[in-house]
Motif scaffolding. Sequence first.
Motif, short mmCIF file in Angstrom:
data_model
loop_
_atom_site.label_atom_id
_atom_site.label_comp_id
_atom_site.label_asym_id
_atom_site.label_seq_id
_atom_site.Cartn_x
_atom_site.Cartn_y
_atom_site.Cartn_z
N MET A 26 37.46 25.17 17.41
CA MET A 26 37.53 23.76 17.76
C MET A 26 36.62 23.60 18.97
O MET A 26 36.46 24.28 19.94
CB MET A 26 38.95 23.70 18.50
CG MET A 26 39.29 22.16 18.88
SD MET A 26 40.89 21.99 19.48
CE MET A 26 41.82 22.10 18.12
N THR A 27 35.97 22.40 18.90
CA THR A 27 35.05 21.94 19.91
C THR A 27 35.69 21.50 20.97
O THR A 27 36.60 20.83 20.84
CB THR A 27 34.29 20.71 19.17
OG1 THR A 27 33.32 21.15 17.95
CG2 THR A 27 33.28 20.12 20.28
N THR A 28 35.36 21.83 22.24
CA THR A 28 35.59 21.34 23.47
C THR A 28 34.89 20.54 24.09
O THR A 28 33.51 20.68 23.96
CB THR A 28 36.07 22.74 24.33
OG1 THR A 28 34.68 23.50 24.62
CG2 THR A 28 36.79 23.75 23.73
N ARG A 29 35.23 19.53 24.65
CA ARG A 29 34.50 18.68 25.60
C ARG A 29 35.11 18.52 27.01
O ARG A 29 35.99 18.14 26.95
CB ARG A 29 34.59 17.35 24.92
CG ARG A 29 33.87 17.21 23.44
CD ARG A 29 33.87 15.96 22.73
NE ARG A 29 32.79 15.20 23.18
CZ ARG A 29 31.70 14.96 22.87
NH1 ARG A 29 31.08 15.90 21.92
NH2 ARG A 29 30.79 13.97 23.24
N GLU A 30 34.14 18.73 27.89
CA GLU A 30 34.35 18.49 29.35
C GLU A 30 33.65 17.71 30.00
O GLU A 30 32.33 17.63 29.93
CB GLU A 30 34.08 19.98 30.14
CG GLU A 30 34.43 19.93 31.48
CD GLU A 30 34.08 21.22 32.08
OE1 GLU A 30 34.14 21.11 33.58
OE2 GLU A 30 33.83 22.31 31.51
N TYR A 31 34.08 16.62 30.48
CA TYR A 31 33.42 15.41 31.18
C TYR A 31 32.80 16.08 32.46
O TYR A 31 33.31 16.81 33.30
CB TYR A 31 34.33 14.41 31.51
CG TYR A 31 33.57 13.19 32.48
CD1 TYR A 31 32.55 12.50 31.99
CD2 TYR A 31 34.08 12.90 33.70
CE1 TYR A 31 32.27 11.32 32.60
CE2 TYR A 31 33.53 12.21 34.53
CZ TYR A 31 32.41 11.39 34.01
OH TYR A 31 31.94 10.31 34.73
N LEU A 32 31.29 15.64 32.50
CA LEU A 32 30.57 16.48 33.78
C LEU A 32 30.34 15.25 34.59
O LEU A 32 30.09 15.57 35.97
CB LEU A 32 29.13 16.83 33.01
CG LEU A 32 29.26 17.94 32.54
CD1 LEU A 32 28.09 18.50 32.05
CD2 LEU A 32 29.84 19.33 33.05
N GLY A 33 30.04 13.91 34.23
CA GLY A 33 29.98 12.84 35.25
C GLY A 33 29.21 11.62 34.54
O GLY A 33 28.60 11.92 33.57
N SER A 34 28.98 10.72 35.57
CA SER A 34 28.14 9.47 35.12
C SER A 34 27.01 9.43 36.13
O SER A 34 27.67 9.15 37.45
CB SER A 34 29.01 8.63 34.97
OG SER A 34 29.86 8.79 33.77
N GLY A 35 26.14 8.81 35.92
CA GLY A 35 24.89 8.18 36.96
C GLY A 35 24.85 6.92 36.66
O GLY A 35 25.56 6.14 35.99
N TRP A 36 23.89 6.04 36.87
CA TRP A 36 23.75 4.92 37.19
C TRP A 36 23.27 4.56 35.56
O TRP A 36 23.47 3.58 34.94
CB TRP A 36 22.47 4.53 37.73
CG TRP A 36 22.79 4.34 38.97
CD1 TRP A 36 24.07 4.40 39.73
CD2 TRP A 36 21.81 3.65 40.27
NE1 TRP A 36 23.82 4.25 41.15
CE2 TRP A 36 22.47 3.78 41.54
CE3 TRP A 36 20.58 3.59 40.38
CZ2 TRP A 36 21.82 3.43 42.85
CZ3 TRP A 36 20.04 3.22 41.61
CH2 TRP A 36 20.69 3.18 42.83
N ASP A 37 22.50 5.66 34.59
CA ASP A 37 21.99 5.34 33.57
C ASP A 37 22.80 5.86 32.38
O ASP A 37 22.89 5.53 31.08
CB ASP A 37 20.79 5.88 33.28
CG ASP A 37 19.75 5.04 34.15
OD1 ASP A 37 20.05 4.00 34.41
OD2 ASP A 37 18.83 5.75 34.88
N CYS A 38 23.37 7.26 32.45
CA CYS A 38 24.21 7.97 31.32
C CYS A 38 25.21 8.48 31.88
O CYS A 38 25.84 8.80 32.96
CB CYS A 38 23.26 8.98 31.08
SG CYS A 38 21.67 8.63 30.51
N ASP A 39 26.13 8.99 30.88
CA ASP A 39 27.45 9.77 30.88
C ASP A 39 27.09 11.03 30.11
O ASP A 39 26.21 11.17 29.13
CB ASP A 39 28.75 8.95 29.97
CG ASP A 39 28.75 7.86 30.64
OD1 ASP A 39 28.94 7.52 31.87
OD2 ASP A 39 29.38 6.96 29.78
N ALA A 40 27.61 12.05 30.84
CA ALA A 40 27.38 13.36 30.32
C ALA A 40 28.77 14.28 30.00
O ALA A 40 29.55 14.30 31.04
CB ALA A 40 26.49 14.37 31.39
N VAL A 41 28.66 14.94 29.07
CA VAL A 41 29.75 15.95 28.73
C VAL A 41 29.28 17.23 28.36
O VAL A 41 28.10 17.35 27.98
CB VAL A 41 30.74 15.17 27.71
CG1 VAL A 41 31.42 14.13 27.93
CG2 VAL A 41 29.77 15.21 26.46
#
Length: 256
Positions: free
Chosen positions: A1-16
């Motif tokens: 199963m794929t896992t996804r962990e939110y890393l954070g957001s800057g002014w331009d992008c969201d990262a997981v």
Amino acid sequence: MTTREYLGSGWDCDAVLVDGVWVERTARRPDVEPWLRTETTLLPWLAPQLPLPVPAPVVVGTDPLVTRHRYLPGRPVPDAAPGLGATIGAFLRALHAVDLDEAVARGLPGPDRTLAMRDASWARFDDEVLPLLGSPERTWLAGRLDVLRDAPATVVVHGDLSADHVLADGDGITGVIDWGDARAGDPAKDLLWPLHGAGAAVARAAQEAYGSTPELRRRAAAWRDVAPCYAVTHGLDTGDDDLVRGTLHALRLPGT
């Protein structure tokens, strides 16, 4: 199963973080998507020329645009990390020595675009930021802006180098991330943090490893002083009154 962990957001992008291995970035606004595509052609070419790892993203989705690169381990580097100054100085020396024309051919914003963007930013700072300051601060900041009005755009710069964008673990520095502001630019902008924000020991080592001149150090200090202006205009654009107020508080005369 794929896992996804939110890393954070800057002014331009969201990262997981996907499966603990891949970082996926999604543009927060349509105007950011062209730069995410540029990173997929620029950074894989740039990476082998640098002494520290950098992301090498590929496109994995188009609606919306999503890019993916292998996760670089580590956390934001502490200013007291052993060898930080020498390592960053050598990294910047290598970065600023890469072929600018080749980088522009791979999508890096070139000198003309950089200077046009700077002129537009400085016009906003003159019209929208300076009037929000008291007279002494306004005069001081106007002088700092003048130092950089004719600064060169002659090398590839990271454009937003800071402790938040340099990663480290127990074995040392593990990578440099967040290349969204890379462009042809003033080498002094990349020297802002190592020379004027990371402490005297880091500054001495970085200066020796890079070979900075007094003029570069003078401009690096000016970049440090005007950097809050970008946050003020961003706050004005997004209606973030707290960001505007807090940043204006930082735009104070040195020693006050």
